[in-house]
Motif scaffolding. Structure first.
Motif, PDB file in Angstrom:
ATOM      1  N   ARG A 195      17.639   1.331  -5.574  1.00  0.00           N
ATOM      2  CA  ARG A 195      17.037   2.648  -6.494  1.00  0.00           C
ATOM      3  C   ARG A 195      15.851   3.224  -5.510  1.00  0.00           C
ATOM      4  O   ARG A 195      15.235   2.573  -4.755  1.00  0.00           O
ATOM      5  CB  ARG A 195      16.320   2.081  -7.851  1.00  0.00           C
ATOM      6  N   HIS A 196      15.834   4.648  -5.750  1.00  0.00           N
ATOM      7  CA  HIS A 196      14.660   5.228  -4.846  1.00  0.00           C
ATOM      8  C   HIS A 196      13.903   6.069  -6.029  1.00  0.00           C
ATOM      9  O   HIS A 196      14.392   6.501  -6.583  1.00  0.00           O
ATOM     10  CB  HIS A 196      15.351   6.131  -3.908  1.00  0.00           C
ATOM     11  N   CYS A 197      12.575   6.228  -5.657  1.00  0.00           N
ATOM     12  CA  CYS A 197      11.775   6.744  -6.420  1.00  0.00           C
ATOM     13  C   CYS A 197      10.606   7.187  -5.557  1.00  0.00           C
ATOM     14  O   CYS A 197      10.182   6.808  -4.456  1.00  0.00           O
ATOM     15  CB  CYS A 197      11.254   6.049  -7.425  1.00  0.00           C
ATOM     16  N   HIS A 234       0.968  -1.151   0.160  1.00  0.00           N
ATOM     17  CA  HIS A 234       0.077   0.014   0.129  1.00  0.00           C
ATOM     18  C   HIS A 234       1.020   1.318  -0.039  1.00  0.00           C
ATOM     19  O   HIS A 234       1.843   1.309   0.720  1.00  0.00           O
ATOM     20  CB  HIS A 234      -0.892   0.033   1.106  1.00  0.00           C
ATOM     21  N   ALA A 235       0.538   2.234  -1.059  1.00  0.00           N
ATOM     22  CA  ALA A 235       1.420   3.386  -1.061  1.00  0.00           C
ATOM     23  C   ALA A 235       0.360   4.488  -1.359  1.00  0.00           C
ATOM     24  O   ALA A 235      -0.637   4.390  -1.916  1.00  0.00           O
ATOM     25  CB  ALA A 235       2.298   3.310  -2.111  1.00  0.00           C
ATOM     26  N   GLU A 236       0.813   5.773  -1.100  1.00  0.00           N
ATOM     27  CA  GLU A 236       0.134   6.951  -1.306  1.00  0.00           C
ATOM     28  C   GLU A 236       0.913   7.929  -1.932  1.00  0.00           C
ATOM     29  O   GLU A 236       2.289   7.795  -1.908  1.00  0.00           O
ATOM     30  CB  GLU A 236      -0.542   7.559   0.145  1.00  0.00           C
ATOM     31  N   VAL A 237       0.290   8.931  -2.731  1.00  0.00           N
ATOM     32  CA  VAL A 237       1.069   9.801  -3.444  1.00  0.00           C
ATOM     33  C   VAL A 237       2.141  10.608  -2.360  1.00  0.00           C
ATOM     34  O   VAL A 237       1.633  10.863  -1.343  1.00  0.00           O
ATOM     35  CB  VAL A 237       0.270  10.879  -4.144  1.00  0.00           C
ATOM     36  N   GLY A 238       3.497  10.842  -2.555  1.00  0.00           N
ATOM     37  CA  GLY A 238       4.229  11.252  -1.748  1.00  0.00           C
ATOM     38  C   GLY A 238       5.356  10.356  -1.262  1.00  0.00           C
ATOM     39  O   GLY A 238       6.248  10.688  -0.575  1.00  0.00           O
ATOM     40  N   ASP A 239       4.845   9.054  -0.976  1.00  0.00           N
ATOM     41  CA  ASP A 239       5.601   8.100  -0.359  1.00  0.00           C
ATOM     42  C   ASP A 239       6.919   7.683  -1.329  1.00  0.00           C
ATOM     43  O   ASP A 239       6.575   8.174  -2.567  1.00  0.00           O
ATOM     44  CB  ASP A 239       4.699   6.747  -0.355  1.00  0.00           C
ATOM     45  N   ARG A 240       7.914   7.162  -0.660  1.00  0.00           N
ATOM     46  CA  ARG A 240       9.049   6.739  -1.472  1.00  0.00           C
ATOM     47  C   ARG A 240       9.046   5.422  -1.533  1.00  0.00           C
ATOM     48  O   ARG A 240       8.996   4.603  -0.518  1.00  0.00           O
ATOM     49  CB  ARG A 240      10.242   7.264  -0.832  1.00  0.00           C
ATOM     50  N   GLY A 291      18.621  -3.776  -5.262  1.00  0.00           N
ATOM     51  CA  GLY A 291      19.394  -4.432  -6.272  1.00  0.00           C
ATOM     52  C   GLY A 291      19.029  -5.942  -6.169  1.00  0.00           C
ATOM     53  O   GLY A 291      19.064  -6.580  -5.221  1.00  0.00           O
ATOM     54  N   ARG A 292      18.833  -6.275  -7.487  1.00  0.00           N
ATOM     55  CA  ARG A 292      18.725  -7.773  -7.635  1.00  0.00           C
ATOM     56  C   ARG A 292      19.862  -8.688  -7.694  1.00  0.00           C
ATOM     57  O   ARG A 292      19.669  -9.633  -7.568  1.00  0.00           O
ATOM     58  CB  ARG A 292      17.535  -7.846  -8.983  1.00  0.00           C
ATOM     59  N   THR A 293      20.807  -8.161  -8.319  1.00  0.00           N
ATOM     60  CA  THR A 293      22.171  -8.789  -8.383  1.00  0.00           C
ATOM     61  C   THR A 293      23.211  -8.157  -7.650  1.00  0.00           C
ATOM     62  O   THR A 293      23.252  -6.956  -7.270  1.00  0.00           O
ATOM     63  CB  THR A 293      22.472  -9.039  -9.874  1.00  0.00           C
ATOM     64  N   VAL A 294      24.144  -8.929  -7.279  1.00  0.00           N
ATOM     65  CA  VAL A 294      25.524  -8.457  -6.501  1.00  0.00           C
ATOM     66  C   VAL A 294      26.025  -7.199  -7.393  1.00  0.00           C
ATOM     67  O   VAL A 294      26.141  -7.388  -8.788  1.00  0.00           O
ATOM     68  CB  VAL A 294      26.538  -9.715  -6.381  1.00  0.00           C
ATOM     69  N   SER A 354      15.257   9.150  -8.490  1.00  0.00           N
ATOM     70  CA  SER A 354      16.092  10.122  -8.161  1.00  0.00           C
ATOM     71  C   SER A 354      16.789  10.652  -9.417  1.00  0.00           C
ATOM     72  O   SER A 354      17.277  12.019  -9.219  1.00  0.00           O
ATOM     73  CB  SER A 354      17.134   9.536  -7.393  1.00  0.00           C
ATOM     74  N   ASP A 355      17.107  10.033 -10.651  1.00  0.00           N
ATOM     75  CA  ASP A 355      17.834  10.559 -11.719  1.00  0.00           C
ATOM     76  C   ASP A 355      16.779  11.183 -12.526  1.00  0.00           C
ATOM     77  O   ASP A 355      17.252  12.155 -13.580  1.00  0.00           O
ATOM     78  CB  ASP A 355      18.369   9.630 -12.562  1.00  0.00           C
ATOM     79  N   GLY A 356      15.562  11.524 -12.166  1.00  0.00           N
ATOM     80  CA  GLY A 356      14.448  12.127 -13.090  1.00  0.00           C
ATOM     81  C   GLY A 356      13.670  11.659 -13.996  1.00  0.00           C
ATOM     82  O   GLY A 356      12.745  12.080 -14.391  1.00  0.00           O
ATOM     83  N   HIS A 357      13.940  10.509 -14.327  1.00  0.00           N
ATOM     84  CA  HIS A 357      13.007   9.794 -15.255  1.00  0.00           C
ATOM     85  C   HIS A 357      11.952   8.980 -14.512  1.00  0.00           C
ATOM     86  O   HIS A 357      11.810   8.874 -13.250  1.00  0.00           O
ATOM     87  CB  HIS A 357      13.928   8.783 -15.955  1.00  0.00           C
ATOM     88  N   GLU A 358      10.619   8.854 -15.406  1.00  0.00           N
ATOM     89  CA  GLU A 358       9.615   8.386 -14.780  1.00  0.00           C
ATOM     90  C   GLU A 358       9.236   7.353 -15.442  1.00  0.00           C
ATOM     91  O   GLU A 358       9.185   7.042 -16.504  1.00  0.00           O
ATOM     92  CB  GLU A 358       8.580   9.508 -14.947  1.00  0.00           C
ATOM     93  N   ALA A 359       8.221   6.274 -14.696  1.00  0.00           N
ATOM     94  CA  ALA A 359       8.062   5.160 -15.031  1.00  0.00           C
ATOM     95  C   ALA A 359       6.911   4.591 -14.384  1.00  0.00           C
ATOM     96  O   ALA A 359       6.454   4.983 -13.190  1.00  0.00           O
ATOM     97  CB  ALA A 359       9.074   4.086 -15.032  1.00  0.00           C
ATOM     98  N   LEU A 360       6.118   3.376 -14.806  1.00  0.00           N
ATOM     99  CA  LEU A 360       5.106   2.927 -14.243  1.00  0.00           C
ATOM    100  C   LEU A 360       5.691   1.506 -13.687  1.00  0.00           C
ATOM    101  O   LEU A 360       6.613   0.880 -14.143  1.00  0.00           O
ATOM    102  CB  LEU A 360       4.118   2.331 -15.159  1.00  0.00           C
TER     103      LEU A 360
END
Length: 62
Positions: free
Chosen positions: A21-23, A2-8, A13-16, A42-48
């Motif tokens: 990653r933070h968003c 469960h998340a809301e707008v503004g949550d992070r 990482g999946r491999t060694v 954090s690098d500025g790109h957006e995704a689903l």
């Protein structure tokens, strides 16, 4: 999950050698706070994002 707008989201990482990653959740597209989430990394790109077990929600504090 469960998340809301503004949550992070913290996505581990999946491999060694792969770093975390933070968003920020910009939009919740599921019902009642459920995924998927439209996020900005954090690098500025957006995704689903359909987060898996490697993801933790950090709820924003008011």
């Amino acid at each position: 999950m469960h998340a809301e707008v503004g949550d992070r989201l913290r996505i581990k990482g999946r491999t060694v050698g792969t770093s975390e990653r933070h968003c920020e959740v910009l939009e919740v597209r599921g019902e009642n706070g459920a995924p998927p989430y439209w996020v900005r990394y954090s690098d500025g790109h957006e995704a689903l994002v359909f987060p898996g077990t490697d993801c933790q929600v950090e709820h924003r504090t008011s």
